[in-house]
Design a protein around this motif. Structure first.
Motif, PDB file in Angstrom:
ATOM      1  N   ARG A  21      -5.430   7.737   2.669  1.00 38.57           N
ATOM      2  CA  ARG A  21      -6.868   7.766   2.354  1.00 38.57           C
ATOM      3  C   ARG A  21      -7.644   6.671   3.090  1.00 38.57           C
ATOM      4  NH1 ARG A  21      -4.907   8.813  -2.767  1.00 38.57           N
ATOM      5  NH2 ARG A  21      -5.156   6.660  -3.390  1.00 38.57           N
ATOM      6  N   ARG A  22      -7.136   5.455   3.023  1.00 37.27           N
ATOM      7  CA  ARG A  22      -7.874   4.325   3.580  1.00 37.27           C
ATOM      8  C   ARG A  22      -8.018   4.415   5.098  1.00 37.27           C
ATOM      9  NH1 ARG A  22      -6.354  -1.710   2.111  1.00 37.27           N
ATOM     10  NH2 ARG A  22      -7.454  -1.142   0.212  1.00 37.27           N
ATOM     11  N   TYR A  23      -6.956   4.848   5.777  1.00 40.95           N
ATOM     12  CA  TYR A  23      -6.970   4.846   7.241  1.00 40.95           C
ATOM     13  C   TYR A  23      -7.100   6.242   7.837  1.00 40.95           C
ATOM     14  CZ  TYR A  23      -5.751   0.015   6.596  1.00 40.95           C
ATOM     15  OH  TYR A  23      -5.770  -1.302   6.217  1.00 40.95           O
ATOM     16  N   ASN A  24      -7.320   7.215   6.970  1.00 33.16           N
ATOM     17  CA  ASN A  24      -7.524   8.594   7.414  1.00 33.16           C
ATOM     18  C   ASN A  24      -6.358   9.074   8.287  1.00 33.16           C
ATOM     19  OD1 ASN A  24      -8.960  10.971   7.358  1.00 33.16           O
ATOM     20  ND2 ASN A  24     -10.092  10.492   9.219  1.00 33.16           N
ATOM     21  N   ILE A  25      -5.155   8.788   7.804  1.00 31.43           N
ATOM     22  CA  ILE A  25      -3.942   9.222   8.490  1.00 31.43           C
ATOM     23  C   ILE A  25      -3.355  10.365   7.675  1.00 31.43           C
ATOM     24  CG2 ILE A  25      -1.632   8.558   9.271  1.00 31.43           C
ATOM     25  CD1 ILE A  25      -2.658   5.644   9.313  1.00 31.43           C
ATOM     26  N   PRO A  26      -3.129  11.507   8.299  1.00 24.19           N
ATOM     27  CA  PRO A  26      -2.573  12.634   7.544  1.00 24.19           C
ATOM     28  C   PRO A  26      -1.232  12.277   6.902  1.00 24.19           C
ATOM     29  CG  PRO A  26      -3.290  13.332   9.731  1.00 24.19           C
ATOM     30  CD  PRO A  26      -3.374  11.842   9.705  1.00 24.19           C
TER      31      PRO A  26
ATOM     32  N   ASP B 283       3.327  -2.138   9.592  1.00 22.79           N
ATOM     33  CA  ASP B 283       3.493  -0.689   9.539  1.00 22.79           C
ATOM     34  C   ASP B 283       2.189   0.013   9.889  1.00 22.79           C
ATOM     35  OD1 ASP B 283       6.235  -0.588   8.585  1.00 22.79           O
ATOM     36  OD2 ASP B 283       5.422  -1.396   6.723  1.00 22.79           O
ATOM     37  N   LEU B 284       1.087  -0.511   9.396  1.00 23.79           N
ATOM     38  CA  LEU B 284      -0.212   0.103   9.672  1.00 23.79           C
ATOM     39  C   LEU B 284      -0.573  -0.029  11.152  1.00 23.79           C
ATOM     40  CD1 LEU B 284      -2.070  -0.985   6.438  1.00 23.79           C
ATOM     41  CD2 LEU B 284      -1.177   1.292   6.988  1.00 23.79           C
TER      42      LEU B 284
ATOM     43  N   MET C  64       0.847  -1.158   0.000  1.00 21.56           N
ATOM     44  CA  MET C  64       0.000   0.000   0.000  1.00 21.56           C
ATOM     45  C   MET C  64       0.906   1.238   0.000  1.00 21.56           C
ATOM     46  SD  MET C  64      -2.883   0.992   2.838  1.00 21.56           S
ATOM     47  CE  MET C  64      -3.656  -0.582   2.579  1.00 21.56           C
ATOM     48  N   THR C  65       0.612   2.168  -0.867  1.00 22.48           N
ATOM     49  CA  THR C  65       1.431   3.384  -0.961  1.00 22.48           C
ATOM     50  C   THR C  65       1.054   4.359   0.148  1.00 22.48           C
ATOM     51  OG1 THR C  65      -0.098   4.598  -2.378  1.00 22.48           O
ATOM     52  CG2 THR C  65       1.510   3.164  -3.482  1.00 22.48           C
ATOM     53  N   ILE C  66       1.855   5.407   0.275  1.00 25.29           N
ATOM     54  CA  ILE C  66       1.602   6.427   1.296  1.00 25.29           C
ATOM     55  C   ILE C  66       0.239   7.095   1.066  1.00 25.29           C
ATOM     56  CG2 ILE C  66       2.840   8.257   0.056  1.00 25.29           C
ATOM     57  CD1 ILE C  66       3.813   9.253   2.816  1.00 25.29           C
ATOM     58  N   ASP C  67      -0.095   7.382  -0.192  1.00 25.95           N
ATOM     59  CA  ASP C  67      -1.390   8.006  -0.489  1.00 25.95           C
ATOM     60  C   ASP C  67      -2.543   7.070  -0.178  1.00 25.95           C
ATOM     61  OD1 ASP C  67      -0.383  10.497  -1.334  1.00 25.95           O
ATOM     62  OD2 ASP C  67       0.091   9.669  -3.314  1.00 25.95           O
TER      63      ASP C  67
END
Length: 121
Positions: free
Chosen positions: A8-13, A42-43, A1-4
């Motif tokens: 988006r998916r986890y609502n992390i700035p 990482d998540l 999973m990329t940074i973007d």
């Protein structure tokens, strides 16, 4: 999973994800086609970072905590001391808020009491 995608998916700035990378906490993250690829571990770490942030940890405190978690075996006592200290601070803030709330309620009570007196006259 990329940074973007992670953002988006986890609502992390994005700023938080970039800071995570700057801290060097994503050594296991693979770089593919110029972008970091986050895995479940990482998540999970990012979830912990978000939790620490929500608790009121400053970025430097989060970095210290995470480095202890990831780099030092047997750091449980140190991490527990950090959490205990933050807990004491939060309890102090709660006490302060309860005191202010009590004063506020007292003022509201006085206004209502005076209103009731005027209505009965």
């Amino acid at each position: 999973m990329t940074i973007d995608e992670a953002s988006r998916r986890y609502n992390i700035p994005l700023e938080m994800l970039r800071e995570y990378e700057r801290w060097g906490l994503c050594k296991a993250v693979k770089k593919v086609m110029g972008s970091w690829q986050y895995d479940d571990t990482d998540l999970e770490r990012l979830g912990l970072i978000m939790t620490l942030h929500d608790i009121g940890f400053a970025s430097s405190e989060i970095e210290t905590y995470m480095k202890l978690l990831l780099e030092k075996e047997g750091s449980e006592d140190q991490r527990l001391r950090i959490l205990d200290q933050k807990r004491r601070i939060l309890l102090g803030e709660i006490h302060s808020c309860e005191k202010r709330l009590s004063h506020l309620d007292y003022l509201r009570y006085n206004i209502r009491k005076n209103q009731d007196k005027k209505q009965t006259v």
